[in-house]
Design an enzyme around this catalytic site. Structure first.
Site, PDB file in Angstrom:
ATOM      1  N   ARG A 234      38.464  37.389  35.880  1.00 32.89           N
ATOM      2  CA  ARG A 234      37.321  37.546  34.971  1.00 32.89           C
ATOM      3  C   ARG A 234      37.374  36.383  33.997  1.00 32.89           C
ATOM      4  O   ARG A 234      38.470  35.991  33.540  1.00 32.89           O
ATOM      5  CB  ARG A 234      37.405  38.870  34.186  1.00 32.89           C
ATOM      6  CG  ARG A 234      37.090  40.121  34.981  1.00 32.89           C
ATOM      7  CD  ARG A 234      35.631  40.209  35.429  1.00 32.89           C
ATOM      8  NE  ARG A 234      35.332  41.436  36.143  1.00 32.89           N
ATOM      9  CZ  ARG A 234      35.372  41.571  37.474  1.00 32.89           C
ATOM     10  NH1 ARG A 234      35.692  40.546  38.240  1.00 32.89           N
ATOM     11  NH2 ARG A 234      35.061  42.719  38.035  1.00 32.89           N
ATOM     12  N   GLU A 263      29.219  34.791  32.097  1.00 35.86           N
ATOM     13  CA  GLU A 263      28.537  34.969  33.370  1.00 35.86           C
ATOM     14  C   GLU A 263      27.206  35.715  33.219  1.00 35.86           C
ATOM     15  O   GLU A 263      27.184  36.699  32.473  1.00 35.86           O
ATOM     16  CB  GLU A 263      29.489  35.787  34.262  1.00 35.86           C
ATOM     17  CG  GLU A 263      29.348  35.513  35.701  1.00 35.86           C
ATOM     18  CD  GLU A 263      30.487  36.168  36.478  1.00 35.86           C
ATOM     19  OE1 GLU A 263      31.657  35.864  36.217  1.00 35.86           O
ATOM     20  OE2 GLU A 263      30.157  36.989  37.341  1.00 35.86           O
ATOM     21  N   HIS A 281      30.747  33.820  41.693  1.00 38.06           N
ATOM     22  CA  HIS A 281      31.392  35.145  41.777  1.00 38.06           C
ATOM     23  C   HIS A 281      31.255  35.766  43.172  1.00 38.06           C
ATOM     24  O   HIS A 281      30.674  36.846  43.343  1.00 38.06           O
ATOM     25  CB  HIS A 281      30.839  36.096  40.703  1.00 38.06           C
ATOM     26  CG  HIS A 281      31.804  37.178  40.332  1.00 38.06           C
ATOM     27  ND1 HIS A 281      31.872  37.747  39.089  1.00 38.06           N
ATOM     28  CD2 HIS A 281      32.772  37.806  41.055  1.00 38.06           C
ATOM     29  CE1 HIS A 281      32.811  38.676  39.064  1.00 38.06           C
ATOM     30  NE2 HIS A 281      33.377  38.728  40.264  1.00 38.06           N
TER      31      HIS A 281
HETATM   32  C1  DGY Z   1      35.377  42.906  41.677  1.00 36.39           C
HETATM   33  O1  DGY Z   1      35.162  43.734  42.573  1.00 36.39           O
HETATM   34  O2  DGY Z   1      35.774  43.235  40.575  1.00 36.39           O
HETATM   35  C2  DGY Z   1      35.191  41.482  42.029  1.00 36.39           C
HETATM   36  O3  DGY Z   1      35.142  40.683  40.906  1.00 36.39           O
HETATM   37  C3  DGY Z   1      33.975  41.314  42.900  1.00 36.39           C
HETATM   38  O4  DGY Z   1      34.005  40.063  43.499  1.00 36.39           O
END
Ligand code: DGY
Length: 314
Positions: A234, A263, A281
């Site tokens: 993240r 984002e 992502h």
């Molecule tokens: C999640 O599932 O948390 C991922 O970031 C998706 O790509």
């Protein structure tokens, strides 16, 4: 039941087969808070995307909701404590996206260390004039050290891939991980030690109060000038602005991002940098992973609404 985004058809089929009425936001645009509330307020269950911020204000409007099934392994978009207080079960989709995400992390590692973008651009710009001994030299992974921050499933799967490329593994996590220690012969180290010793650093932490900005400017300053940082976790777990400063001054070799601090907005400075890879992502974006995520989210909803335990509660 409200599904906030256009999921693989399997989820809708499963839910309809189980007798539920399904309302789906098929618009590719992100829902605004008002649209999210309007779609979800009368639903018994919500299947949410990681881009839907489900905070107190939203939860207060979910008068009938018994389960929020997040279509992601991460669930930092949901105020978990408040949902619990309101007796709403929250679920996620672990395991099925582990390999897909680790593949993207490994892909970014290779792209940065072997300079895929600059190489590809040179060919497309018609500047390839023949094989040259010093053309676009990258760095080998063999015998280099990979530092994994966050030794969960995805961190382990990434380390496993890197091991096959001849890398040594060190890791930072709250507790010792036997698989890392025994199967990968990896060493648990402190975060500063990892930042300073690793040739490649790959982030695999969940985002929460403890991990927010854990890779801060002080930590980033410890990186070697030849090192590379990859973030598929993240954006908020690191100080993106400071990392950009280091990249601009060429204080580190390069970086690969699948996630960003604000984002979907991308810091415009990042767009100008050469040895930086910017993905939208797509960690879990394989047909297989996304289908399985849809199946799990739907099954969680079906279980809860039928009075059973969800398969993957958080
Ligand atoms: C999640 O599932 O948390 C991922 O970031 C998706 O790509």
């Amino acid at each position: 039941m409200f599904i906030t985004g256009d999921l693989p058809i399997v989820a809708e089929k499963q839910l309809k087969k189980a007798g539920f009425t399904v309302k789906i936001n098929r618009n590719q645009k992100q829902l605004t808070k008002a649209e999210l509330i309007s779609g979800a307020k009368n639903a018994d269950a919500v299947i949410s995307l990681l881009s839907n911020k489900i905070d107190m204000e939203v939860i207060d409007c979910l008068s009938k909701c018994r389960v929020i099934a997040n279509y992601a392994v991460g669930y930092n978009n949901i105020d978990l404590e408040y949902a619990r207080k309101k007796n709403i079960i929250v679920t996620n989709t672990p395991d099925v996206l582990t390999d897909a995400t680790a593949d993207i992390a490994m892909g970014l590692i290779l792209a940065v260390t072997r300079r895929f973008y600059e190489s590809e651009k040179l060919v497309r710009d018609k500047k390839f004039v023949g094989w040259q001994p010093k053309l676009l030299l990258g760095s080998s992974l063999q015998n280099k050290t990979l530092g994994i921050i966050g030794a969960g499933r995805i961190g382990y799967a990434t380390a496993l891939r890197a091991k096959a490329f001849g890398m040594k593994i060190i890791y930072f996590s709250r507790s010792r991980n036997e698989d890392f220690d025994e199967k990968l012969n990896a060493k648990k180290v402190s975060l500063p030690k990892l930042m300073n010793a690793a040739d490649v650093i790959s982030l695999h932490l969940p985002l929460n109060e403890r991990t927010k900005n854990i890779v801060n400017s002080k930590m980033l300053d410890l990186m070697k000038s030849s090192s590379v940082l990859i973030n598929t976790a993240r954006g908020e777990v690191l100080n993106e602005i400071h990392l950009i400063k280091l990249l601009k001054k060429k204080k580190i070799f390069g970086a690969g991002f699948d996630v960003y601090q604000n984002e979907p907005e991308i810091n415009h400075e990042l767009l100008k940098l050469e040895n930086v890879y910017l993905l939208p992502h797509i960690g879990s974006a394989t047909i297989e992973a996304r289908n399985q995520m849809a199946e799990i989210a739907a099954q969680n909803v079906i279980n809860v609404l039928n009075g059973k335990k969800p398969i993957t509660p958080v």
